[in-house]
Design a protein around this motif. Structure first.
Motif: not given
Length: 120
Positions: A1-19
């Motif tokens: 569960m924690a790994l999934r949450l961390l990967s989701l946060i990481f993906l959102r941060l990468v998406g923000l950097l792309v934006l």
């Protein structure tokens, strides 16, 4: 569960950097496409019917979007290719003719006379 949450946060941060790295022109094109999609969807039908003008607008604008955003639109590149194939098919198809074309009566009479004169 924690790994999934961390990967989701990481993906959102990468998406923000792309934006943040996108150009303003790309953002403007995306806004235009989204506004036109909303206008088409507001027509109130269960399945949106695109008119020729809608197709022209989407075709022109979707080409300017980044590749990552093209596949998640109301009109995908495959849809645009299908429209293009239909236009080409409608323009370059010929009527289907069955059988041999009719022969003029004068020519038919000449053929019969020549066949009667030539026994071979």
């Amino acid at each position: 569960m924690a790994l999934r949450l961390l990967s989701l946060i990481f993906l959102r941060l990468v998406g923000l950097l792309v934006l943040l790295g996108r150009s303003p022109a790309s953002e403007d094109v995306e806004l235009l496409v989204l506004r036109h999609e909303v206008a088409v969807l507001r027509r109130g039908t269960s399945k949106p019917r695109l008119e020729r003008a809608d197709r022209a607008v989407f075709t022109a604008l979707v080409r300017l979007l980044p590749k990552a955003l093209r596949t998640h639109r109301l009109v995908t590149p495959a849809t645009i290719l299908r429209w293009h194939r239909r236009l080409v098919a409608a323009k370059w198809t010929y009527p289907h003719r069955h059988g041999r074309p009719p022969v003029d009566e004068v020519i038919a009479g000449l053929i019969e006379r020549m066949a009667g004169e030539n026994h071979r």
